[in-house]
Design an enzyme around this catalytic site. Structure first.
Site, PDB file in Angstrom:
ATOM      1  CG  ASP A   1       0.407   4.634  -3.740  1.00 18.79           C
ATOM      2  OD1 ASP A   1      -0.595   5.317  -3.493  1.00 18.79           O
ATOM      3  OD2 ASP A   1       1.062   4.042  -2.853  1.00 18.79           O
TER       4      ASP A   1
ATOM      5  CD  GLU B   1       0.716   7.343   2.182  1.00 17.24           C
ATOM      6  OE1 GLU B   1       0.397   6.540   1.306  1.00 17.24           O
ATOM      7  OE2 GLU B   1       0.357   7.216   3.362  1.00 17.24           O
TER       8      GLU B   1
ATOM      9  NE  ARG C   1      -7.280   3.015   0.423  1.00 14.68           N
ATOM     10  CZ  ARG C   1      -6.549   2.279   1.270  1.00 14.68           C
ATOM     11  NH1 ARG C   1      -5.256   2.167   1.093  1.00 14.68           N
ATOM     12  NH2 ARG C   1      -7.118   1.667   2.280  1.00 14.68           N
TER      13      ARG C   1
ATOM     14  N   GLY D   1      -1.413  -4.632  -5.732  1.00 18.16           N
ATOM     15  CA  GLY D   1      -0.213  -3.860  -6.034  1.00 18.16           C
ATOM     16  C   GLY D   1       1.046  -4.709  -6.043  1.00 18.16           C
TER      17      GLY D   1
ATOM     18  CE1 TYR E   1      -6.911   4.316   4.458  1.00 19.75           C
ATOM     19  CE2 TYR E   1      -6.647   6.099   6.037  1.00 19.75           C
ATOM     20  CZ  TYR E   1      -6.221   4.897   5.507  1.00 19.75           C
ATOM     21  OH  TYR E   1      -5.110   4.283   6.008  1.00 19.75           O
TER      22      TYR E   1
ATOM     23  N   GLY F   1      -1.457  -8.884   4.645  1.00 14.82           N
ATOM     24  CA  GLY F   1      -0.990 -10.069   5.378  1.00 14.82           C
ATOM     25  C   GLY F   1      -1.701 -11.314   4.885  1.00 14.82           C
TER      26      GLY F   1
END
Ligand SMILES: Nc1ncnc2c1ncn2[C@@H]1O[C@H](COP(=O)(O)OP(=O)(O)OP(=O)(O)O)[C@@H](O)[C@H]1O
Ligand SMILES: O=P(O)(O)OC[C@H]1O[C@](O)(CO)[C@@H](O)[C@@H]1O
Ligand SMILES: [Mg+2]
Length: 539
Positions: A311, A410, A465, A280, A462, A256
């Protein structure tokens, strides 16, 4: 010993068709192929992929391809010309034709970064390490002889060879910014990814080698441009020297944030004229919009992206940084699931890995581990229940092997879950938890068939990552970070940098985010994964 299910399909059918209704996934040529389907010859760019075209809502191609009339004897030349135009990279001289170019200050002779340019810029007069602006890298390197070849991407029914050249990355002899007039900013947006600190580090180090002293980090993604409580972080070689030793981002990340015009207002106020954006698809859409807004306001600014996504869903690139590390780390989780499953009576190990739209991590980690029996990814439809469903095969595996491991991305099986309709701060759909769902369905099913199973569910997402980059990603980040700076100094803007067929290239941002890259179910890699797991079609 592993036993194959009797339900395995011995070969995969290849849906070659030049019918305009064929679903294609065209790697950046979508506008061309859709229009070609209405061309006199009714030929479209033909792919043997079965997945349908997906598009990021954010950005359409900035330079659309023309309709190529394949009956025109010169169509190839026209196609190649149009391709070159589409992949041309915006340059400061497009807006400032009189922009002054000076000899590069990128000089590998050692000097102190605190040195002033009183006696002129240092230079390597005899150095032959520069990239010529006309150097190119070939985007596609396979000449397919038939549209039925695995993974084939063809423009006409003969799969004619067409050359698709893109711009080679690296330092240029002429630069369009005087280092002492540069204020460079670095920003990291979206989710975390191994290697962010390595890229930040190399952008800073390379900027200093050019002679830039005013380098700042914008904290917490695009939010850092508008939130008055967040102050920019001064960066230097000293600050970044050891940051690659830990995962995460020195600068912080967020989703955001402010509008593009607020961001550019803030850049104007701060005097930023080089912006390095690590993120990304969404972040790159933002970077491209910032680049366009700067052009509109006639600001002499270079905006350069470095694609960041574990990803691996950015078009055209061999891989994005952090992906390799994610696969390596995911493999550890799979190994734990295997040990748990193998050590239990009728053990089932389930591992959920990241991959919103793309199953690359799940596919590669399954391949790397060699311990996965069932790999489920968003690109390949499947049923859980029914005679061909996942659970029936799982029962077969328990009966024949005693245990089994399932690896899910996912984004897999979202059609089997209730829609949440929730969005995150960037507008991305919040996915349902398919890992938990398949765990529950497994327990229910085996209860129904009165077969005891011991299900262990691991969600390492997580943890994966947050780790630091492995050696291979560390090198990739180094090269990408350096090339990002070379691109900005060379006067390019609205570009991103990637590894393509093992070489490094600059691409216009809209071309890499036209839609998310996904696993081609007809690619050799997915077929290799199926060979490794031994799973049947679950349809
Ligand atoms: N179309 C867009 N135009 C301008 N800014 C955008 C756009 N899409 C996303 N952004 C901004 O880019 C930032 C990152 O977007 P997003 O959260 O989608 O992550 P991402 O860059 O796609 O990375 P990840 O792979 O982690 O999802 C956010 O601050 C978001 O507001
Ligand atoms: O929880 P967050 O920060 O929104 O990130 C989750 C998302 O990040 C990604 O890894 C992309 O970076 C997706 O696969 C995943 O859905
Ligand atoms: Mg995204």
């Amino acid at each position: 010993m592993e036993t194959l299910s009797p339900s395995i399909t011995p070969c995969v059918s290849l849906p070659y068709s030049n019918n305009s209704s064929v679903h294609v996934r065209s790697h950046g040529l979508s506008s061309l192929l859709l229009r070609n389907s209405r061309s006199p010859a009714n030929l479209s760019l033909i792919s043997s992929s079965r997945s349908s075209l997906t598009r990021a809502s954010a950005v359409e191609h900035s330079k659309t391809s023309p309709s190529i009339d394949l009956s025109d004897p010169n169509w190839k030349t026209k196609y190649e010309r149009e391709f070159e135009e589409r992949f041309s990279i915006p340059h400061i001289t497009d807006v400032f034709p009189d922009a002054e170019a000076i000899r590069s200050t990128f000089c590998l002779k050692m000097r102190s970064p605190t040195e002033d340019f009183v006696g002129g810029y240092p230079s390597d007069e005899e150095w032959h390490g520069y990239i010529n602006n006309n150097d190119r890298v070939l985007l596609k390197v396979i000449s397919y002889s038939s549209p039925t070849s695995a993974g084939a991407e063809c423009i006409d029914s003969d799969c004619s060879w067409v050359e698709q050249w893109i711009h080679r990355a690296g330092p240029r002899e002429k630069i369009y910014f005087r280092p002492e007039q540069v204020k460079a900013a670095i920003i990291t947006c979206g989710g975390l990814c191994p290697g962010l600190n390595d890229v930040i580090r190399h952008i800073v180090i390379t900027l200093e080698i050019y002679g830039v002293k005013n380098i700042v980090g914008i904290p917490f993604g695009y939010k850092g441009f508008s939130d008055k409580d967040l102050t920019e972080m001064p960066l230097s070689r000293k600050v970044v020297q050891n940051i690659h030793l830990s995962g995460g981002s020195l600068l912080g990340v967020s989703r955001g944030g402010p509008s593009v015009s607020e961001i550019v207002d803030s850049m104007e106020e701060r005097g930023i004229n080089m912006l390095f954006v690590l993120g990304g698809n969404g972040t790159h859409a933002g970077a491209n919009a910032i680049h366009n807004e700067c052009r509109k306001r006639k600001m002499k600014v270079a905006v350069v992206g470095v694609p960041k996504t574990i990803d691996n869903d950015i078009l055209h690139m061999d891989k994005t940084f952090g992906f390799d590390t994610a696969v390596e780390e995911a493999q550890r989780a799979i190994n734990s699931a295997y040990i748990e499953a193998h050590s239990a009576y009728h053990g089932v190990g389930i591992v959920k890995l990241m991959g919103r739209n793309s199953g690359f991590i799940a596919m590669q980690a399954s391949l790397a581990s060699g311990q996965v029996d069932i790999c489920l990814i968003p690109e390949v439809p499947f049923n859980i229940h029914g005679p061909n469903g996942v659970l029936k095969h799982l029962k077969y595996l328990i009966e024949t092997k005693g245990s089994a491991v399932i690896c899910v991305a996912e984004g897999a099986g979202q059609n089997l879950l209730e829609k949440t309709n929730a969005k995150d701060a960037s507008g991305n759909t919040v996915l349902g938890d398919f890992g938990v769902h398949i765990q529950q369905e497994t327990k229910k099913y085996f209860k129904e068939v009165s077969m005891p199973v011991d299900v262990k569910y691991i969600d390492p997402t997580y943890m994966i990552r947050a780790v630091r980059a492995n050696a291979s990603d560390g090198i990739l980040c180094t090269v990408l970070g350096q090339n990002a700076v070379h691109g900005a100094f060379a006067g390019y803007s609205g570009i991103t940098v990637g590894i393509i067929n093992t070489h490094y290239a600059y691409l216009p941002i809209p071309e890499v985010i036209a839609y998310p890259k996904s696993v081609d179910p007809n690619s050799r890699m997915w077929h290799r994964c199926l060979t490794s797991t031994g799973q049947p079609d679950f349809i």
